[in-house]
Design an enzyme around this catalytic site. Structure first.
Site, mmCIF file in Angstrom:
data_model
loop_
_atom_site.group_PDB
_atom_site.id
_atom_site.type_symbol
_atom_site.label_atom_id
_atom_site.label_comp_id
_atom_site.label_asym_id
_atom_site.label_seq_id
_atom_site.Cartn_x
_atom_site.Cartn_y
_atom_site.Cartn_z
ATOM 1 N N HIS A 37 0.795 -1.269 0.064
ATOM 2 C CA HIS A 37 -0.182 -0.082 -0.071
ATOM 3 C C HIS A 37 0.732 1.364 0.072
ATOM 4 O O HIS A 37 0.632 2.325 -0.828
ATOM 5 C CB HIS A 37 -0.846 0.158 1.249
ATOM 6 C CG HIS A 37 -1.901 -1.185 1.453
ATOM 7 N ND1 HIS A 37 -1.777 -2.196 2.386
ATOM 8 C CD2 HIS A 37 -2.869 -1.401 0.568
ATOM 9 C CE1 HIS A 37 -2.926 -2.947 2.212
ATOM 10 N NE2 HIS A 37 -3.501 -2.595 1.364
ATOM 11 N N GLN A 61 -18.028 -6.088 -1.274
ATOM 12 C CA GLN A 61 -17.000 -6.942 -2.188
ATOM 13 C C GLN A 61 -16.851 -8.340 -1.534
ATOM 14 O O GLN A 61 -16.055 -9.175 -2.019
ATOM 15 C CB GLN A 61 -15.777 -6.357 -2.532
ATOM 16 C CG GLN A 61 -14.950 -5.821 -1.236
ATOM 17 C CD GLN A 61 -14.022 -4.950 -2.031
ATOM 18 O OE1 GLN A 61 -14.324 -3.817 -2.216
ATOM 19 N NE2 GLN A 61 -12.483 -5.476 -2.078
ATOM 20 N N GLN A 155 -8.600 -7.004 -10.742
ATOM 21 C CA GLN A 155 -9.272 -5.988 -10.233
ATOM 22 C C GLN A 155 -9.049 -4.464 -10.895
ATOM 23 O O GLN A 155 -9.846 -3.756 -11.367
ATOM 24 C CB GLN A 155 -8.818 -5.757 -8.671
ATOM 25 C CG GLN A 155 -9.384 -4.374 -8.098
ATOM 26 C CD GLN A 155 -9.198 -4.384 -6.584
ATOM 27 O OE1 GLN A 155 -10.060 -4.740 -5.904
ATOM 28 N NE2 GLN A 155 -8.240 -3.792 -6.039
HETATM 29 P P1 AMP Z 1 -6.541 -3.714 -0.723
HETATM 30 O O1 AMP Z 1 -6.403 -3.110 0.813
HETATM 31 O O2 AMP Z 1 -6.077 -4.906 -0.453
HETATM 32 O O3 AMP Z 1 -7.834 -3.481 -1.163
HETATM 33 O O4 AMP Z 1 -5.542 -3.090 -1.708
HETATM 34 C C1 AMP Z 1 -5.565 -1.812 -1.917
HETATM 35 C C2 AMP Z 1 -4.512 -1.625 -3.142
HETATM 36 O O5 AMP Z 1 -3.211 -1.892 -2.545
HETATM 37 C C3 AMP Z 1 -5.025 -2.264 -4.277
HETATM 38 O O6 AMP Z 1 -4.739 -1.532 -5.408
HETATM 39 C C4 AMP Z 1 -4.036 -3.362 -4.146
HETATM 40 O O7 AMP Z 1 -3.758 -3.819 -5.386
HETATM 41 C C5 AMP Z 1 -2.853 -2.894 -3.492
HETATM 42 N N1 AMP Z 1 -1.871 -3.731 -2.991
HETATM 43 C C6 AMP Z 1 -2.260 -4.857 -2.225
HETATM 44 N N2 AMP Z 1 -0.967 -5.709 -1.956
HETATM 45 C C7 AMP Z 1 -0.315 -5.048 -2.823
HETATM 46 C C8 AMP Z 1 1.397 -5.459 -3.080
HETATM 47 N N3 AMP Z 1 1.716 -6.412 -2.597
HETATM 48 N N4 AMP Z 1 1.926 -4.778 -4.013
HETATM 49 C C9 AMP Z 1 1.429 -3.568 -4.435
HETATM 50 N N5 AMP Z 1 0.124 -3.318 -4.212
HETATM 51 C C10 AMP Z 1 -0.671 -3.998 -3.553
#
Ligand code: AMP
Length: 282
Positions: A37, A61, A155
């Site tokens: 993040h 979701q 996504q």
């Molecule tokens: P989430 O909180 O899981 O909904 O993720 C929020 C954003 O962070 C989304 O755009 C995810 O694709 C991105 N994200 C989650 N894990 C990673 C990672 N390991 N590397 C890069 N971006 C990430």
């Protein structure tokens, strides 16, 4: 850093910034923030004048309530991390703020079936929820650029498609997957892995690397068969492992040099469902 819980106050604040010709970068998250993040926050900070991060565990979701109930949440730790990384604005709405009239939703975008395959097939309704919340958040924040991770390949592909259908001016910036030193893709769900799960989970990245290293020299079926064998373990249950076209997400059966493809994987490790992917380049 300024924190908002209510939409009108946030909108007024951002409108004022827009009137000063400042550009806005937006990072939507569900919290439990990790370095993945933070890489999006850094990309937004590098490219835009103002960085807005939302933390909202979007109920619509989650196709299984138990998954929603188990989702990690630590707002104090998250706010401290964002403070350390120069985030200008944080939006932490309650569900009532986002869905004042309840959360039922009918998808009004024709995503050409992109939302019904892979994650969509395994998690019915998941992408309706994602599209619903991202659409609403974009209307609220009105960013110039939206930052999402390659980690959730389907996504970001669906959100890109939604933006195209809307003829939106918002630019989607996709940031690379951030991994632990040993290769495990960072995920908020990783905290739920036991020590054994954590070791077993490394096999996802190893399998993707195996595919990447063999796919240009061997038939796709042979590579996938060998790769699936690498995932055979009593503690693991593979949901899918497939190679798709990066744009359409349609499965490919033969690799040609001009194609842009990605290997996508979803598997349960113990009680935790993990996803990962790797773009296939020579
Ligand atoms: P989430 O909180 O899981 O909904 O993720 C929020 C954003 O962070 C989304 O755009 C995810 O694709 C991105 N994200 C989650 N894990 C990673 C990672 N390991 N590397 C890069 N971006 C990430």
């Amino acid at each position: 850093m300024i924190v908002f819980k209510k939409i009108p106050a946030l909108k007024t604040y951002l409108k004022n910034l827009r009137n000063q010709n400042l550009t806005i970068g937006f990072v939507p998250t569900m919290g439990a923030l990790h370095d993945g993040h933070i890489s999006l926050i850094q990309a937004a900070t590098d490219r835009c004048d103002i960085t807005v991060c939302s933390i909202f565990v979007n109920p619509t979701q989650f196709n299984q309530k138990s998954d929603l109930d188990k989702y990690p949440y630590n707002i104090t730790a998250d706010l401290n991390r964002l403070l350390d990384h120069d985030t200008d604005v944080v939006f932490i709405p309650d569900a009532d703020e986002i869905y004042p009239e309840g959360d039922s939703y009918e998808m009004s975008y024709d995503l050409g079936g992109m939302d019904e395959i892979l994650e969509g097939a395994k998690r019915p309704g998941h992408f309706e929820g994602v599209v619903q919340v991202v659409d609403l958040l974009l209307q609220i924040v009105g960013p110039d650029q939206l930052f999402m991770g390659q980690k959730d390949f389907q996504q970001f592909s669906i959100i890109q498609k939604m933006l195209e259908l809307q003829e939106s001016k918002i630019e989607l910036v996709v940031c690379p997957i951030i991994r632990e030193k040993d290769g495990l893709a960072m995920s908020s769900r990783n905290v739920r892995l036991t020590e054994k799960d954590r070791r077993d989970a490394l096999q996802l990245n190893r399998t993707l690397l195996y595919i990447k290293n063999h796919i240009f020299e061997h038939p796709i079926d042979d590579v996938l068969t060998a790769a699936k064998r690498m995932l055979e373990s009593p503690n693991m249950r593979l949901e899918y492992l497939t190679i798709v076209d990066v744009k359409t997400l349609q499965e490919v059966y033969e690799i040609k040099p001009e194609m842009k493809t990605v290997a996508l994987i979803a598997a349960w490790v113990g009680d935790v469902r993990l996803i990962d992917n790797m773009i296939l380049r020579k």
